[in-house]
Design a protein around this motif. Structure first.
Motif, PDB file in Angstrom:
ATOM      1  N   ALA A  41       0.844  -1.196   0.000  1.00 47.63           N
ATOM      2  CA  ALA A  41       0.000   0.000   0.000  1.00 47.63           C
ATOM      3  C   ALA A  41       0.878   1.246   0.000  1.00 47.63           C
ATOM      4  O   ALA A  41       1.748   1.394   0.857  1.00 47.63           O
ATOM      5  N   GLU A  42       0.645   2.124  -0.933  1.00 48.44           N
ATOM      6  CA  GLU A  42       1.426   3.362  -0.993  1.00 48.44           C
ATOM      7  C   GLU A  42       1.304   4.154   0.301  1.00 48.44           C
ATOM      8  O   GLU A  42       2.245   4.850   0.714  1.00 48.44           O
ATOM      9  N   GLY A  43       0.144   4.077   0.928  1.00 52.02           N
ATOM     10  CA  GLY A  43      -0.072   4.827   2.158  1.00 52.02           C
ATOM     11  C   GLY A  43       0.892   4.468   3.262  1.00 52.02           C
ATOM     12  O   GLY A  43       1.169   5.285   4.148  1.00 52.02           O
ATOM     13  N   GLU A  44       1.448   3.247   3.233  1.00 49.97           N
ATOM     14  CA  GLU A  44       2.400   2.845   4.259  1.00 49.97           C
ATOM     15  C   GLU A  44       3.767   3.515   4.057  1.00 49.97           C
ATOM     16  O   GLU A  44       4.569   3.564   4.978  1.00 49.97           O
ATOM     17  N   SER A  45       4.034   3.992   2.850  1.00 49.23           N
ATOM     18  CA  SER A  45       5.260   4.750   2.597  1.00 49.23           C
ATOM     19  C   SER A  45       5.053   6.246   2.691  1.00 49.23           C
ATOM     20  O   SER A  45       6.021   7.003   2.836  1.00 49.23           O
ATOM     21  N   THR A  46       3.801   6.683   2.594  1.00 45.79           N
ATOM     22  CA  THR A  46       3.525   8.118   2.583  1.00 45.79           C
ATOM     23  C   THR A  46       2.861   8.628   3.855  1.00 45.79           C
ATOM     24  O   THR A  46       2.718   9.839   4.029  1.00 45.79           O
ATOM     25  N   ALA A  47       2.419   7.722   4.747  1.00 53.14           N
ATOM     26  CA  ALA A  47       1.850   8.164   6.027  1.00 53.14           C
ATOM     27  C   ALA A  47       2.859   9.053   6.750  1.00 53.14           C
ATOM     28  O   ALA A  47       2.507  10.046   7.385  1.00 53.14           O
ATOM     29  N   VAL A  48       4.132   8.669   6.681  1.00 51.65           N
ATOM     30  CA  VAL A  48       5.249   9.547   7.005  1.00 51.65           C
ATOM     31  C   VAL A  48       6.125   9.560   5.752  1.00 51.65           C
ATOM     32  O   VAL A  48       6.036   8.683   4.906  1.00 51.65           O
ATOM     33  N   TRP A  49       6.985  10.565   5.652  1.00 57.36           N
ATOM     34  CA  TRP A  49       7.786  10.778   4.432  1.00 57.36           C
ATOM     35  C   TRP A  49       8.942   9.781   4.420  1.00 57.36           C
ATOM     36  O   TRP A  49      10.079  10.116   4.647  1.00 57.36           O
ATOM     37  N   SER A  50       8.618   8.521   4.104  1.00 57.94           N
ATOM     38  CA  SER A  50       9.542   7.418   4.341  1.00 57.94           C
ATOM     39  C   SER A  50      10.803   7.480   3.487  1.00 57.94           C
ATOM     40  O   SER A  50      10.754   7.745   2.283  1.00 57.94           O
ATOM     41  N   HIS A  51      11.913   7.215   4.133  1.00 57.04           N
ATOM     42  CA  HIS A  51      13.202   7.024   3.475  1.00 57.04           C
ATOM     43  C   HIS A  51      13.037   5.949   2.401  1.00 57.04           C
ATOM     44  O   HIS A  51      12.405   4.917   2.624  1.00 57.04           O
ATOM     45  N   ARG A  52      13.629   6.172   1.252  1.00 57.79           N
ATOM     46  CA  ARG A  52      13.456   5.215   0.170  1.00 57.79           C
ATOM     47  C   ARG A  52      14.026   3.832   0.505  1.00 57.79           C
ATOM     48  O   ARG A  52      13.459   2.805   0.104  1.00 57.79           O
ATOM     49  N   ALA A  53      15.102   3.794   1.269  1.00 51.73           N
ATOM     50  CA  ALA A  53      15.653   2.494   1.662  1.00 51.73           C
ATOM     51  C   ALA A  53      14.695   1.736   2.568  1.00 51.73           C
ATOM     52  O   ALA A  53      14.622   0.501   2.514  1.00 51.73           O
ATOM     53  N   ALA A 231      21.005   3.832  -3.209  1.00 46.59           N
ATOM     54  CA  ALA A 231      22.276   3.460  -3.830  1.00 46.59           C
ATOM     55  C   ALA A 231      23.114   2.524  -2.960  1.00 46.59           C
ATOM     56  O   ALA A 231      23.815   1.651  -3.480  1.00 46.59           O
ATOM     57  N   ALA A 232      23.059   2.690  -1.632  1.00 44.51           N
ATOM     58  CA  ALA A 232      23.879   1.874  -0.731  1.00 44.51           C
ATOM     59  C   ALA A 232      23.100   0.699  -0.151  1.00 44.51           C
ATOM     60  O   ALA A 232      23.573   0.043   0.789  1.00 44.51           O
ATOM     61  N   PHE A 233      21.933   0.398  -0.686  1.00 42.55           N
ATOM     62  CA  PHE A 233      21.075  -0.629  -0.087  1.00 42.55           C
ATOM     63  C   PHE A 233      21.760  -1.997  -0.121  1.00 42.55           C
ATOM     64  O   PHE A 233      22.120  -2.503  -1.189  1.00 42.55           O
ATOM     65  N   ASP A 234      21.901  -2.604   1.045  1.00 47.77           N
ATOM     66  CA  ASP A 234      22.508  -3.945   1.123  1.00 47.77           C
ATOM     67  C   ASP A 234      21.977  -4.721   2.329  1.00 47.77           C
ATOM     68  O   ASP A 234      22.650  -5.564   2.901  1.00 47.77           O
ATOM     69  N   TRP A 235      20.741  -4.440   2.709  1.00 51.65           N
ATOM     70  CA  TRP A 235      20.143  -5.059   3.902  1.00 51.65           C
ATOM     71  C   TRP A 235      19.681  -6.475   3.605  1.00 51.65           C
ATOM     72  O   TRP A 235      19.291  -6.794   2.472  1.00 51.65           O
ATOM     73  N   PRO A 236      19.666  -7.357   4.604  1.00 47.46           N
ATOM     74  CA  PRO A 236      19.096  -8.696   4.415  1.00 47.46           C
ATOM     75  C   PRO A 236      17.589  -8.614   4.192  1.00 47.46           C
ATOM     76  O   PRO A 236      16.890  -7.918   4.930  1.00 47.46           O
ATOM     77  N   VAL A 237      17.092  -9.323   3.168  1.00 48.70           N
ATOM     78  CA  VAL A 237      15.672  -9.244   2.817  1.00 48.70           C
ATOM     79  C   VAL A 237      14.991 -10.614   2.859  1.00 48.70           C
ATOM     80  O   VAL A 237      13.807 -10.725   2.534  1.00 48.70           O
ATOM     81  N   SER A 238      15.710 -11.643   3.273  1.00 45.39           N
ATOM     82  CA  SER A 238      15.141 -12.986   3.376  1.00 45.39           C
ATOM     83  C   SER A 238      15.613 -13.610   4.681  1.00 45.39           C
ATOM     84  O   SER A 238      16.576 -13.139   5.308  1.00 45.39           O
ATOM     85  N   ARG A 239      14.959 -14.685   5.061  1.00 44.81           N
ATOM     86  CA  ARG A 239      15.363 -15.368   6.297  1.00 44.81           C
ATOM     87  C   ARG A 239      16.793 -15.886   6.179  1.00 44.81           C
ATOM     88  O   ARG A 239      17.570 -15.778   7.132  1.00 44.81           O
ATOM     89  N   GLU A 240      17.154 -16.424   5.031  1.00 40.42           N
ATOM     90  CA  GLU A 240      18.502 -16.959   4.856  1.00 40.42           C
ATOM     91  C   GLU A 240      19.549 -15.857   5.050  1.00 40.42           C
ATOM     92  O   GLU A 240      20.570 -16.057   5.709  1.00 40.42           O
ATOM     93  N   GLN A 241      19.289 -14.702   4.471  1.00 36.66           N
ATOM     94  CA  GLN A 241      20.221 -13.591   4.627  1.00 36.66           C
ATOM     95  C   GLN A 241      20.251 -13.085   6.068  1.00 36.66           C
ATOM     96  O   GLN A 241      21.315 -12.734   6.589  1.00 36.66           O
ATOM     97  N   ALA A 242      19.097 -13.054   6.718  1.00 32.33           N
ATOM     98  CA  ALA A 242      19.039 -12.593   8.110  1.00 32.33           C
ATOM     99  C   ALA A 242      19.839 -13.522   9.024  1.00 32.33           C
ATOM    100  O   ALA A 242      20.561 -13.056   9.924  1.00 32.33           O
ATOM    101  N   LEU A 243      19.739 -14.820   8.810  1.00 28.95           N
ATOM    102  CA  LEU A 243      20.519 -15.768   9.607  1.00 28.95           C
ATOM    103  C   LEU A 243      22.010 -15.597   9.349  1.00 28.95           C
ATOM    104  O   LEU A 243      22.827 -15.699  10.280  1.00 28.95           O
ATOM    105  N   ALA A 244      22.380 -15.308   8.106  1.00 28.73           N
ATOM    106  CA  ALA A 244      23.786 -15.070   7.782  1.00 28.73           C
ATOM    107  C   ALA A 244      24.288 -13.804   8.462  1.00 28.73           C
ATOM    108  O   ALA A 244      25.426 -13.753   8.958  1.00 28.73           O
TER     109      ALA A 244
END
Length: 517
Positions: A41-53, A231-244
C-alpha cells in the motif's frame, strides 16, 4: 463490482513486518480452502515521508516472503504497488474482503495501533469475523506484559529484564545471574580515545538480487521526492540472509560490542553493532534464536560476558519492554507532550545540511543508509530535538520515516518515552540530556567543528551545550528534585547570574533560527 472468486474459508492477512514462517497466522492453514493476502500500500510509505531504503526493505522482504510461501504450494493473493486506485492499506483490505467474502480474516497482532483499529473497523463494517492471534514472535504476550506492569506504579525495564531472564532461563546459573550480576552496563560505556576504533570487521553485505533491484527501481520512480537514497542498499531481505547476518555479527563483532556500544566515530556507521534489528522487526529471525546464538558464543567460545549480556539485554529486556509499553499506553502515547514543546523540526533533519558536525554526520549517515545506532539516535539527533523544544509528534514521524528498522511499536515509545521524555517519565527516571562534552567524549564529531563543545555562550558556542544549559535553566526545580539529575542542577547553580543571562540570550537566538545552525 469486484470479480467473483472461489469460496475462501480463511483469508490470512500477512503485514509487511510479519514475515515469519512460524507465525500463529498459519496455524491450521489449509491450502485447499485458505488464502494468504499480502498488500503493498502506498499509504504505508507516505503516512510519514519514508526514506526510500525503508520502503525498499519492506517491499523486497515482502516479495521474497511471498515467493517462499508459493514454493510451499500455498495460494498467495499479492497486491503490488499501483494495482487499484486506493492507497490506504485498510481500504485495499476492505476491497479484498468484499470480493472474497471469507468466513473469517486471520491476522497476527499488528505492530501499529492504527492498523489494528483499521482492520477491526473493516471487518465489522463488512460482517467478516476477525481472528486476531497473539504474536508468538515476542517472548511475552501483550496480556502477560500488562499483568506484570500492574505490579508497578512506574514500570522499569531493569525489573522486567530480570523477570524475563529468570522466566526464560537466559544467562542464569543455579538460579542466579551469570557472573553474579544482572547487568554490566557500567563496563559498556567506553569511547575510543583519540586513536579511534582501529580496524573494525565490516558487516556482511547483501548484494541486491533481481527482486530487490526491481523494487529499488519502482521506489525511486514512485517516491522520487522522498528522502534518502537506495544506492547503498545492502540489507538482508530474506530469512537466509538474516541468519547469515546474525552469524556474521556473533562471529566477528559481538566480542567487542559491549565495550564500545555507546561509542561513535565519523565514517563508521556500523562499528561493532549487529545490524540485525531490521530483520528482527520484519520477523525474518526471532529473538529466541538471536539470544541463543549470543549465549552459545559465550558458553562455547568464551566471549566476554559484558558484551553478551549487554546484547541480550537489548533483545530480551529493552525490545520486549518497549513493545509492552507501546500497547499498554496507546493511543495516548502518541499525543504525549510533557514539556509542551511546539517548535518545528529543522529542515536539515532531512538533509544533514547543518554546521554542527555531529548532526551532519549522523543525519548524513541516516540519509545514506537508513541507519544509526542507539546512541546516535538517543544522544545526538534525539537529544537535540528535546533541547531545541521540537514538537514530539514531528520528531516521532521523522524517526518512523528515516530508519529501515522503524515499526511504530518500537519507534514511538523509544522516542516519546526515552528520547524526548514526552510522557513525563512513565518508564524512565530522567530526561536523557547532556552537553556537547558528552558527544566530544564519545566520538570524534567535534574535531574541526565550527562550534566548540566547551563554550556556553557567544558565536562559537556549541548549540548542544548552549541548549543543554538553557534546558536546565528552564527546568531547574525538576532537576534539583530528582536524585538522578540533582548534580546537574547543582552545576547550574554554580554559574553566575551574568553567565546564565548570556546562555539565555544565545539560546533564544539559536531557537529562533534553528534552520541556520
Amino acid at each position: 463490482m469486484p470479480e467473483a472468486t472461489a469460496a475462501v474459508r480463511h483469508l490470512v492477512l500477512v503485514l509487511g513486518d510479519q514475515l515469519d514462517l512460524d507465525s500463529a497466522a498459519f496455524e491450521g492453514f489449509d491450502p485447499a480452502r485458505d488464502r494468504v493476502l499480502m498488500i503493498e500500500a502506498e499509504g504505508e510509505s507516505t503516512a510519514v515521508w519514508s526514506h526510500r531504503a525503508r520502503s525498499v526493505l519492506f517491499l523486497s522482504a515482502m516479495r521474497h516472503f511471498a515467493e517462499t510461501l508459493r514454493q510451499r504450494g500455498w495460494p498467495v493473493d499479492y497486491r503490488r504497488l499501483g494495482e487499484g486506485a486506493d492507497r490506504d492499506l485498510c481500504a485495499l483490505l476492505a476491497a479484498r474482503l468484499e470480493r472474497d467474502r471469507p468466513a473469517r480474516l486471520v491476522l497476527v497482532e499488528p505492530g501499529e495501533w492504527r492498523l489494528e483499529q483499521g482492520v477491526r473497523a473493516a471487518c465489522e463494517r463488512l460482517g467478516v469475523a476477525l481472528d486476531l492471534r497473539d504474536d508468538l514472535h515476542f517472548m511475552i504476550s501483550r496480556t502477560g506484559f500488562a499483568d506484570w506492569a500492574k505490579k508497578y506504579r512506574q514500570p522499569r525495564m531493569e525489573f522486567f529484564y530480570r523477570m524475563m531472564r529468570e522466566r526464560h532461563g537466559v544467562l542464569m546459573e543455579g538460579g542466579e545471574p551469570a557472573g553474579g550480576r544482572w547487568n554490566f552496563d557500567a563496563e559498556n560505556r567506553s569511547g575510543f580515545g583519540r586513536k579511534g576504533p582501529g580496524l573494525v570487521p565490516p558487516p556482511l553485505r547483501f548484494e541486491p538480487d533481481a527482486i530487490t533491484r526491481e523494487v529499488m527501481a519502482e521506489v525511486d520512480a514512485r517516491f522520487a521526492d522522498h528522502p534518502g537514497s537506495t544506492a547503498a542498499f545492502d540489507w538482508p531481505v530474506s530469512r537466509e540472509q538474516a541468519l547469515a547476518a546474525l552469524a556474521d555479527f556473533v562471529e566477528h563483532r559481538l566480542e567487542l560490542f559491549g565495550h564500545h556500544q555507546d561509542a561513535m566515530w565519523t565514517g563508521q556507521p556500523w562499528l561493532w553493532h549487529a545490524r540485525i534489528s531490521a530483520a528482527m522487526n520484519l520477523k525474518l529471525i526471532s529473538p529466541r534464536e538471536v539470544i541463543a546464538a549470543a549465549v552459545n558464543a559465550w558458553r562455547e567460545r568464551g566471549l566476554p560476558l559484558q558484551s553478551v549480556e549487554g546484547f541480550v539485554r537489548q533483545v530480551i529486556g529493552w525490545r520486549e519492554f518497549i513493545r509492552g509499553m507501546y500497547w499498554l499506553d496507546m493511543p495516548g502515547l502518541r499525543a504525549a507532550n510533557h514539556y509542551g514543546h511546539r517548535r518545528a523540526l529543522p529542515r536539515w533533519y532531512w538533509s544533514g545540511d547543518t554546521q554542527m558536525a555531529c548532526m551532519r554526520g549522523v543525519v548524513g549517515q541516516t540519509m545514506k543508509h537508513g541507519y544509526a545506532h542507539h546512541i546516535q539516535r538517543l544522544m545526538v539527533t534525539g537529544q537535540f530535538a528535546l533541547l531545541a523544544e521540537i514538537e514530539p509528534q514531528q520528531v516521532e514521524d521523522w524517526y518512523l520515516a528515516v530508519y529501515v528498522d522503524a515499526v511504530e511499536w518500537v519507534e514511538l515509545p523509544n522516542v516519546a518515552g526515552m528520547t524526548l521524555y514526552a510522557n513525563g517519565g512513565r518508564f524512565t527516571s530522567k530526561p536523557y540530556v547532556a552537553s556537547g562534552a558528552y558527544i566530544q567524549r564519545m566520538s570524534n564529531y567535534c574535531d574541526g567543528c565550527r562550534y566548540s563543545p566547551s563554550v556556553r555562550s557567544g558565536d562559537a558556542a556549541c548549540p548542544v551545550t548552549v541548549l543543554y544549559w538553557h534546558f536546565l535553566d528552564r527546568h531547574e526545580a525538576d532537576f534539583a528534585a530528582n536524585p538522578r539529575t540533582a548534580l546537574m542542577a547543582k552545576n547550574l547553580a554554580k554559574l553566575s547570574p551574568d553567565e546564565r543571562a548570556a546562555i539565555r540570550a544565545r539560546a533564544a537566538q539559536m531557537l529562533a533560527g534553528l534552520d541556520a545552525l
